[in-house]
Design a protein around this motif. Structure first.
Motif, short mmCIF file in Angstrom:
data_model
loop_
_atom_site.label_atom_id
_atom_site.label_comp_id
_atom_site.label_asym_id
_atom_site.label_seq_id
_atom_site.Cartn_x
_atom_site.Cartn_y
_atom_site.Cartn_z
N VAL A 7 0.87 -1.15 0.00
CA VAL A 7 0.00 0.00 0.00
C VAL A 7 0.91 1.21 0.00
CG1 VAL A 7 -1.84 1.19 1.21
CG2 VAL A 7 -1.67 -1.29 1.37
N HIS A 9 1.30 5.29 0.10
CA HIS A 9 0.59 6.49 0.52
C HIS A 9 1.38 7.71 0.09
CE1 HIS A 9 -1.67 3.74 2.99
NE2 HIS A 9 -0.55 3.33 3.53
N THR A 18 -8.61 10.77 11.25
CA THR A 18 -9.36 9.52 11.43
C THR A 18 -9.98 9.38 12.81
OG1 THR A 18 -7.36 8.42 12.14
CG2 THR A 18 -7.87 8.32 9.79
N ARG A 21 -13.81 7.80 13.20
CA ARG A 21 -14.26 6.51 12.67
C ARG A 21 -13.91 5.36 13.62
NH1 ARG A 21 -11.81 5.79 6.88
NH2 ARG A 21 -9.96 5.84 8.16
N ARG A 33 -5.58 -6.82 5.54
CA ARG A 33 -6.28 -5.57 5.21
C ARG A 33 -5.35 -4.37 5.29
NH1 ARG A 33 -12.27 -5.44 7.73
NH2 ARG A 33 -13.18 -6.65 6.07
N ASN A 34 -5.73 -3.33 4.59
CA ASN A 34 -5.01 -2.07 4.57
C ASN A 34 -5.35 -1.28 5.84
OD1 ASN A 34 -4.29 0.65 4.15
ND2 ASN A 34 -4.89 0.63 2.00
N ARG A 36 -5.24 1.80 6.42
CA ARG A 36 -5.89 3.08 6.12
C ARG A 36 -7.36 2.94 5.76
NH1 ARG A 36 -3.02 7.34 2.87
NH2 ARG A 36 -4.30 8.58 4.26
N THR A 37 -7.82 1.75 5.38
CA THR A 37 -9.22 1.59 4.98
C THR A 37 -10.04 0.87 6.05
OG1 THR A 37 -8.76 -0.47 3.81
CG2 THR A 37 -8.64 1.58 2.52
N THR A 38 -9.45 0.61 7.19
CA THR A 38 -10.14 -0.12 8.25
C THR A 38 -10.36 0.72 9.49
OG1 THR A 38 -8.03 -0.92 9.03
CG2 THR A 38 -9.24 -2.37 7.53
N GLU A 41 -6.29 3.51 12.32
CA GLU A 41 -5.28 4.55 12.23
C GLU A 41 -5.09 5.29 13.56
OE1 GLU A 41 -6.56 6.65 8.71
OE2 GLU A 41 -4.95 5.64 7.64
N THR A 108 0.21 -5.06 4.60
CA THR A 108 -1.14 -5.17 5.12
C THR A 108 -1.01 -5.64 6.58
OG1 THR A 108 -1.24 -7.38 4.14
CG2 THR A 108 -2.23 -5.57 2.88
#
Length: 138
Positions: A7, A9, A18, A21, A33-34, A36-38, A41, A108
């Motif tokens: 990944v 950035h 973040t 969230r 999983r990444n 940044r998308t879960t 952070e 990941t």
């Protein structure tokens, strides 16, 4: 099992981006999983090292997700980073292109129920033997 996934950035994230969230995964459900998308952070750096070639490496841990990953910069073609931990599938990233100095590459995530047992390894390039490994301190 090693899962090659990188990944990249354009810049380093800030916690203000973040804070609102909630995480969407924890432990094993974060593996592969990444970060940044879960919404994982909320990381802390549990160990860091500068490799012999100047690449900066960090083991990152999300306390809310109980997951860890490696972050590296600057990167270059052919390098590889890998994170391992007890009872988790190792995750890796392979550099395939020259990146700008401000780009960050991460693996990941892996489950991190025991953060002090996370281990990072850096392989400078596919054509040159050798590796540099270090462990988390927390």
């Amino acid at each position: 099992m090693v899962t090659p996934a990188a990944v990249v950035h354009a810049s380093r994230p800030t916690t203000a981006q973040t804070a609102a969230r909630p995480p969407i995964c924890q432990l094993r459900s974060c593996e592969g999983r990444n970060p940044r998308t879960t919404a994982c952070e909320d990381p802390i750096t549990t160990a860091s090292r500068t490799a012999a070639d100047g690449t900066r490496l960090e083991i990152r841990l999300s306390p809310s997700c109980h997951a860890g990953w490696i972050r590296a910069w600057p990167t270059h073609p052919g390098f590889r980073i890998e994170i391992t931990g007890p009872d988790a599938h190792s995750q890796s990233a392979v550099g395939t292109a020259q990146s700008a100095d401000n780009e960050v590459t991460t693996t990941t995530m892996i489950a991190a129920p025991q953060p002090p047992h996370l281990r990072a390894c850096y392989y400078p390039s596919l054509g040159h033997p050798g590796r540099e490994c270090f462990s988390s301190t927390r």
